[in-house]
Structures are given as C-alpha cells and as structure tokens.
Motif scaffolding. Structure first.
Motif, PDB file in Angstrom:
ATOM      1  N   TYR A 318       0.815  -1.216   0.000  1.00  8.70           N
ATOM      2  CA  TYR A 318       0.000   0.000   0.000  1.00  8.70           C
ATOM      3  C   TYR A 318       0.850   1.268   0.000  1.00  8.70           C
ATOM      4  CZ  TYR A 318       0.935   1.098   4.928  1.00  8.70           C
ATOM      5  OH  TYR A 318       1.533   1.461   6.107  1.00  8.70           O
ATOM      6  N   ASN A 319       2.107   1.173   0.466  1.00 12.17           N
ATOM      7  CA  ASN A 319       2.987   2.343   0.474  1.00 12.17           C
ATOM      8  C   ASN A 319       4.255   2.099  -0.344  1.00 12.17           C
ATOM      9  OD1 ASN A 319       4.146   0.443   2.090  1.00 12.17           O
ATOM     10  ND2 ASN A 319       4.453   1.774   3.869  1.00 12.17           N
ATOM     11  N   GLY A 320       4.216   1.122  -1.258  1.00 13.67           N
ATOM     12  CA  GLY A 320       5.397   0.781  -2.052  1.00 13.67           C
ATOM     13  C   GLY A 320       5.326   1.372  -3.443  1.00 13.67           C
ATOM     14  N   GLY A 321       6.438   1.909  -3.911  1.00 19.37           N
ATOM     15  CA  GLY A 321       6.467   2.514  -5.235  1.00 19.37           C
ATOM     16  C   GLY A 321       6.520   1.516  -6.367  1.00 19.37           C
ATOM     17  N   HIS A 322       6.969   0.291  -6.082  1.00 18.26           N
ATOM     18  CA  HIS A 322       7.081  -0.733  -7.124  1.00 18.26           C
ATOM     19  C   HIS A 322       6.396  -2.015  -6.659  1.00 18.26           C
ATOM     20  CE1 HIS A 322       9.887   1.558  -9.650  1.00 18.26           C
ATOM     21  NE2 HIS A 322      10.408   1.989  -8.506  1.00 18.26           N
ATOM     22  N   SER A 323       5.971  -2.834  -7.630  1.00 19.81           N
ATOM     23  CA  SER A 323       5.218  -4.041  -7.313  1.00 19.81           C
ATOM     24  C   SER A 323       6.117  -5.083  -6.667  1.00 19.81           C
ATOM     25  CB  SER A 323       4.571  -4.608  -8.580  1.00 19.81           C
ATOM     26  OG  SER A 323       5.555  -4.930  -9.537  1.00 19.81           O
ATOM     27  N   ARG A 324       5.538  -5.833  -5.752  1.00 15.66           N
ATOM     28  CA  ARG A 324       6.290  -6.927  -5.136  1.00 15.66           C
ATOM     29  C   ARG A 324       6.109  -8.229  -5.904  1.00 15.66           C
ATOM     30  NH1 ARG A 324       3.562 -10.931  -2.836  1.00 15.66           N
ATOM     31  NH2 ARG A 324       1.500 -10.627  -1.919  1.00 15.66           N
ATOM     32  N   GLU A 325       5.098  -8.293  -6.779  1.00 15.16           N
ATOM     33  CA  GLU A 325       4.829  -9.536  -7.507  1.00 15.16           C
ATOM     34  C   GLU A 325       4.192  -9.211  -8.845  1.00 15.16           C
ATOM     35  OE1 GLU A 325       6.039 -12.708  -7.768  1.00 15.16           O
ATOM     36  OE2 GLU A 325       5.641 -12.785  -5.621  1.00 15.16           O
ATOM     37  N   ILE A 326       4.510 -10.019  -9.862  1.00 17.64           N
ATOM     38  CA  ILE A 326       3.869  -9.887 -11.177  1.00 17.64           C
ATOM     39  C   ILE A 326       3.462 -11.278 -11.658  1.00 17.64           C
ATOM     40  CG2 ILE A 326       6.173  -9.855 -12.235  1.00 17.64           C
ATOM     41  CD1 ILE A 326       4.921  -8.387 -14.612  1.00 17.64           C
ATOM     42  N   TRP A 359      -5.107 -17.121  -8.567  1.00 22.03           N
ATOM     43  CA  TRP A 359      -3.692 -17.034  -8.222  1.00 22.03           C
ATOM     44  C   TRP A 359      -3.535 -17.024  -6.710  1.00 22.03           C
ATOM     45  CZ3 TRP A 359      -0.770 -16.337 -12.786  1.00 22.03           C
ATOM     46  CH2 TRP A 359      -1.469 -15.843 -13.892  1.00 22.03           C
ATOM     47  N   LYS A 360      -2.364 -17.443  -6.265  1.00 22.45           N
ATOM     48  CA  LYS A 360      -2.025 -17.294  -4.853  1.00 22.45           C
ATOM     49  C   LYS A 360      -1.545 -15.868  -4.606  1.00 22.45           C
ATOM     50  CE  LYS A 360       0.738 -20.943  -4.772  1.00 22.45           C
ATOM     51  NZ  LYS A 360       1.647 -21.997  -4.275  1.00 22.45           N
ATOM     52  N   ALA A 361      -1.935 -15.287  -3.476  1.00 21.49           N
ATOM     53  CA  ALA A 361      -1.476 -13.934  -3.153  1.00 21.49           C
ATOM     54  C   ALA A 361       0.023 -13.933  -2.850  1.00 21.49           C
ATOM     55  CB  ALA A 361      -2.259 -13.374  -1.974  1.00 21.49           C
ATOM     56  N   LYS A 362       0.512 -15.033  -2.284  1.00 22.36           N
ATOM     57  CA  LYS A 362       1.950 -15.211  -2.075  1.00 22.36           C
ATOM     58  C   LYS A 362       2.387 -16.376  -2.949  1.00 22.36           C
ATOM     59  CE  LYS A 362       1.943 -13.439   2.643  1.00 22.36           C
ATOM     60  NZ  LYS A 362       2.182 -13.721   4.070  1.00 22.36           N
ATOM     61  N   HIS A 400      14.097 -10.218  -8.366  1.00 24.83           N
ATOM     62  CA  HIS A 400      14.163 -10.661  -9.758  1.00 24.83           C
ATOM     63  C   HIS A 400      12.878 -11.354 -10.193  1.00 24.83           C
ATOM     64  CE1 HIS A 400      15.854 -12.030 -13.521  1.00 24.83           C
ATOM     65  NE2 HIS A 400      15.441 -13.248 -13.242  1.00 24.83           N
ATOM     66  N   ARG A 401      12.384 -10.995 -11.385  1.00 26.38           N
ATOM     67  CA  ARG A 401      11.207 -11.634 -11.983  1.00 26.38           C
ATOM     68  C   ARG A 401      11.469 -11.879 -13.466  1.00 26.38           C
ATOM     69  NH1 ARG A 401      10.455 -11.695  -7.431  1.00 26.38           N
ATOM     70  NH2 ARG A 401       8.611 -11.238  -6.170  1.00 26.38           N
ATOM     71  N   HIS A 402      11.067 -13.043 -13.928  1.00 25.07           N
ATOM     72  CA  HIS A 402      11.121 -13.327 -15.365  1.00 25.07           C
ATOM     73  C   HIS A 402       9.896 -12.688 -16.019  1.00 25.07           C
ATOM     74  CE1 HIS A 402      14.580 -15.983 -15.621  1.00 25.07           C
ATOM     75  NE2 HIS A 402      14.162 -16.600 -14.537  1.00 25.07           N
ATOM     76  N   LEU A 403      10.111 -11.901 -17.058  1.00 26.60           N
ATOM     77  CA  LEU A 403       9.025 -11.207 -17.740  1.00 26.60           C
ATOM     78  C   LEU A 403       8.928 -11.672 -19.187  1.00 26.60           C
ATOM     79  CD1 LEU A 403       9.610  -7.531 -16.539  1.00 26.60           C
ATOM     80  CD2 LEU A 403       7.900  -9.133 -15.716  1.00 26.60           C
ATOM     81  N   PRO A 404       7.719 -11.672 -19.745  1.00 25.51           N
ATOM     82  CA  PRO A 404       7.602 -11.937 -21.188  1.00 25.51           C
ATOM     83  C   PRO A 404       8.373 -10.873 -21.978  1.00 25.51           C
ATOM     84  CG  PRO A 404       5.451 -12.029 -20.102  1.00 25.51           C
ATOM     85  CD  PRO A 404       6.418 -11.511 -19.098  1.00 25.51           C
ATOM     86  N   ARG A 405       8.894 -11.276 -23.116  1.00 22.53           N
ATOM     87  CA  ARG A 405       9.745 -10.373 -23.890  1.00 22.53           C
ATOM     88  C   ARG A 405       9.053  -9.043 -24.242  1.00 22.53           C
ATOM     89  NH1 ARG A 405      14.391 -11.451 -26.723  1.00 22.53           N
ATOM     90  NH2 ARG A 405      14.065 -13.680 -26.393  1.00 22.53           N
TER      91      ARG A 405
END
Length: 452
Positions: A318-326, A359-362, A400-405
């Motif tokens: 709620y107070n984070g500038g960037h996402s913790r999960e995608i 989806w799982k929240a965690k 680190h997160r793997h993202l689609p190209r």
C-alpha cells in the motif's frame, strides 16, 4: 566448598513418541558462536532461493463465459463465491474451491459493466449498457455446497430502467443504498424503481464509483473528463473535484484506512490519495507498461492488486512505489478486472480471453494444512529474509522476476523515455533564469487542479 552439578529432569528430556525430536539446548552467548551472522546470512540466502524454486502462483482457470470478462464482485457472505459478468450479458456465480459455475443470472441484453453484492450477500446488483439495473436473489450457501447441483439459473427480483447506459455500480458497506455511474451518479434504494438522489458535475460520463467502507454516506467517482469527484449523500451537491492529466479507470478505498484511496490511471501508474488532502498524491505506484484497468485492496489494507492492459496482474504494497509480484501466462490477454479474495489468500483476475484465473497472493505459499514445525520454519525464513533484505545478493534474488519479452522491452523503452524527459527538464532548468522553472515532484505533476 561449592560443587556445581548439572541437574536435568528426566521428564524434560524423555520423548513422548518415537517420532519426536530430541530436546536440544543452545547457548546463545556470542562469544561461543562467532559464525552466527554468517550462518544466518547463508540461511537467508537459501530461503530467498527456495522461495523462487517453489513460486507457483497460478492455481487454475475457470472457463465458461463466451465473451470478455467485464466485471467481478465478491460475495461477502460466502468465502468461496465470486460473481463475474461478461460483455455478452452473461452473469455467473462461481465456486472458487471447485472452480465450477454454481448459478447463472440471464437477462441483460448488452454488456454488463458493473456488479456488486449487498453487505449481507443476499442481493446481487448488476447494470449494463442496455440501460437497466437488475436486482437478483443470491442462492444461499447450503444450496451452493450441494454436490448434485446442476447449472441453475435465477430470475431478476426487480428491473429498473434508466435513460442512459450504466458503466459501474457499487453498494453501501452498511445500508440499503447503491450507486450507479453513467451520464450522472444515481443513488438507488432496493425498494424504489426511481433514483432517490442524483448528482452531476460536468457533462462527461462517470466510469467508476466506490462507497467508503468507514463512512457509508461518502463515495468517490472517476469520469472520462479525467476527474475524480468526492460526493457526500448528506448534502445536495458534490464535495470536491480533482482533475488529473489522464483518465482514472478505477478506484479502491483502503478498508483499514478509510480516508485513503488508490486510483488506477491510464498513464500506467496508480496514485494513492488522502481524501482530506487532494493537492498531492501520498504515493505513486509504478511498474505497469500500459493502462491500469482495475484495482482492488486486500482486506488487510496492506496491499492491493492491479490488472492492466499489458496482460499482467501485479501486487503492490500500500505504500510501495514498485510491485512486489507480477503474474502472467502465455494465454492471458488484457486484464479488465481483478479481485482479492475475502481472506486475502488468493487473487482472481478476469481477462479478454473469457477466462477467470485463480492465483495465490503469495507465490511460494504452501497450500493445505501446515504442521506446527512447518509453520515455525516458514516464519523463521520470513524473519531471516526481512532481516537481510537490504544486502545486495538477497535483494537481487527477491526482486528478480522473469518477464515476457514484449513486457520487458516495453518496460525498458518506458524507462528510457522517462530518463530522457528528466534530462530535458534538467537542461531547460539549467539554461533558464534562476527560479523561473520549478521542478514539481511526481506526486504533484500529474494533477492539473483541485476544485471545491
């Protein structure tokens, strides 16, 4: 002369069962454990790596609709139930645990743009582009639990006609009123076929509406003229209006801090505001690379989920500038609606490919019943990661997160554009008269003006 003798009770060291672990006492004197920090750091590193190994957030898809999912609503009275509506007018009640349709609500002749349930979970309200508002009776939980349930359907309890298409609907957290958004904001009662009150500020369509969870008479709306408007039902005119540079697609109140709300915007960002002080945002949440279409807060109020036109679902603090999960899949298309489950354990998304996804929240959370030793182990690993989260190696693995190209390339391009714009502003300021150009922070830059 004193003689020190080690005295141990047999009861404390005798195992009750053969499967029990032997009781071991540790001496936590730092002089005896010189490698304690190094051991803990290595454990934190391993815990971060294990989280990545066991990260399997996708649970399953629920198919049945034949057109894009346009809106969703939670059932407050039934933890496993969720309502969904599609662009062809089909409304369904789902059992999340079994991932099946429990009941259908036929009747709308066009796209269903809004869904909401009453606080007691007994009434479902829907509205759409066919200029109708329909009230439905929701099946009780005992009927939903039966195994031999066929795909039942329900008839509307009431149908209210409007002059224009409706784009959103929301129900009071405590009360019998609900609000619809369209050419204007209408306040309805369950027992009346005409609105009990109407609000209008400007000529553009209102595209989203949300009641405040703490103050039943307060609601916020967003319109296609890029405005966010606060209304109070106790007075006859709107309270305050905020005009931004781009349109706000959806709004969600923080259930634990009812004075704060977060707006999902067309400029790929989300903006958290304090309703008492709208001249600047409390926080700007970045990471999406396309318009944010929907937003929903967790019941804990500590995080929220967003769905975007870039085909991803993200979870923010709620107070984070960037996402913790995608979250993303190869088949998932543009995400139009997202919801947190009522127990904050799961996230449900509805997308353009006619599917609801669970989806799982965690992402690495272990499903099922945990033994006490397993629970303690998870808590210990979380505490270790939290203690060493600032160290470079642990931070790199956790972030680190793997993202689609396509999303990765769009993100790189967006960062390049933002950086070039920042450099241009710096150069313009450096070659201008002192004080003639004032650099505004991002929290204020996207706001044009506030109207009382």
């Amino acid at each position: 002369m004193k003689v020190k003798v080690i005295s141990r009770s047999t009861d404390e060291f005798t195992r009750e069962r053969s499967q029990d672990l032997q009781r071991v006492f540790h001496n936590f004197d730092p002089n005896l454990r010189t490698q304690e920090k190094a051991v803990e750091y290595q454990r934190a590193l391993n815990a971060a790596k294990l989280d990545k190994i066991f990260a399997r957030p996708f649970i399953g898809a629920m198919d049945g609709h034949i057109d894009a999912i346009s809106s969703m609503a939670k059932n407050p009275n039934y933890l496993k139930g969720i309502f969904s509506a599609s662009m062809d007018g089909d409304i369904r009640l789902w059992d999340i645990a079994n991932r099946r349709t429990v009941c259908r609500f036929p009747g709308h002749q066009g796209a269903v743009r809004g869904l909401t349930a009453s606080t007691d979970g007994s009434t479902l309200v829907s509205c759409g582009t066919d200029c109708t508002v329909r009230l439905w009776n929701v099946p009780v939980a005992t009927i939903m639990e039966s195994d031999n349930l066929s795909d039942c359907s329900s008839e509307p309890r009431a149908v209210y006609m409007g002059e224009n298409a409706f784009w959103a609907v929301d129900h009071q957290w405590n009360g019998d009123l609900f609000a619809t958004a369209g050419a204007q904001v209408d306040i309805w009662n369950h027992n009346r076929s005409q609105p009990v009150n109407s609000f209008k500020w400007g000529t553009d369509s209102v595209i989203s509406v949300r009641f405040n969870p703490g103050e039943p008479n307060l609601l916020v709306t967003s319109a296609s003229d890029r405005s966010i408007i606060l209304y109070d039902l106790r007075v006859s005119s709107p309270a305050r209006k905020l005009i931004m540079r781009t349109k706000t697609n959806s709004i969600s109140w923080n259930p634990m801090e009812p004075m704060n709300f977060t707006a999902a915007n067309e400029d790929c960002n989300c903006y958290s505001y304090d309703a008492r002080k709208l001249d600047e945002a409390k926080c700007v949440h970045k990471d999406h690379v396309s318009a944010v279409m929907d937003i929903d807060f967790s019941p804990t109020g500590r995080e929220f989920v967003t769905g975007s036109y870039d085909r991803t679902v993200r979870i923010f603090q709620y107070n984070g500038g960037h996402s913790r999960e995608i979250y993303h899949t190869k088949r998932m298309q543009r995400v139009f609606c997202v919801k947190f489950s009522c127990d904050a354990s799961y996230v449900i998304s509805g997308s353009d490919d006619t599917n609801l996804r669970l989806w799982k929240a965690k992402a690495s959370e272990q499903l099922g019943v945990l033994l006490p030793r397993e629970q303690k182990r998870h808590e210990y690993n979380e505490a270790l990661k939290n203690r060493y989260k600032h160290l470079p190696e642990v931070k790199r693995i956790v972030r680190h997160r793997h993202l689609p190209r396509p999303i990765y390339k769009a993100g790189v391009l967006r960062r390049v554009m933002i950086e070039s714009e920042r450099k241009k502003d710096q150069r313009r300021k450096a070659h201008s008269a002192l004080g003639s150009i004032v650099t505004e922070p991002m929290r204020k830059r996207r706001i044009i003006k506030e109207v009382d």
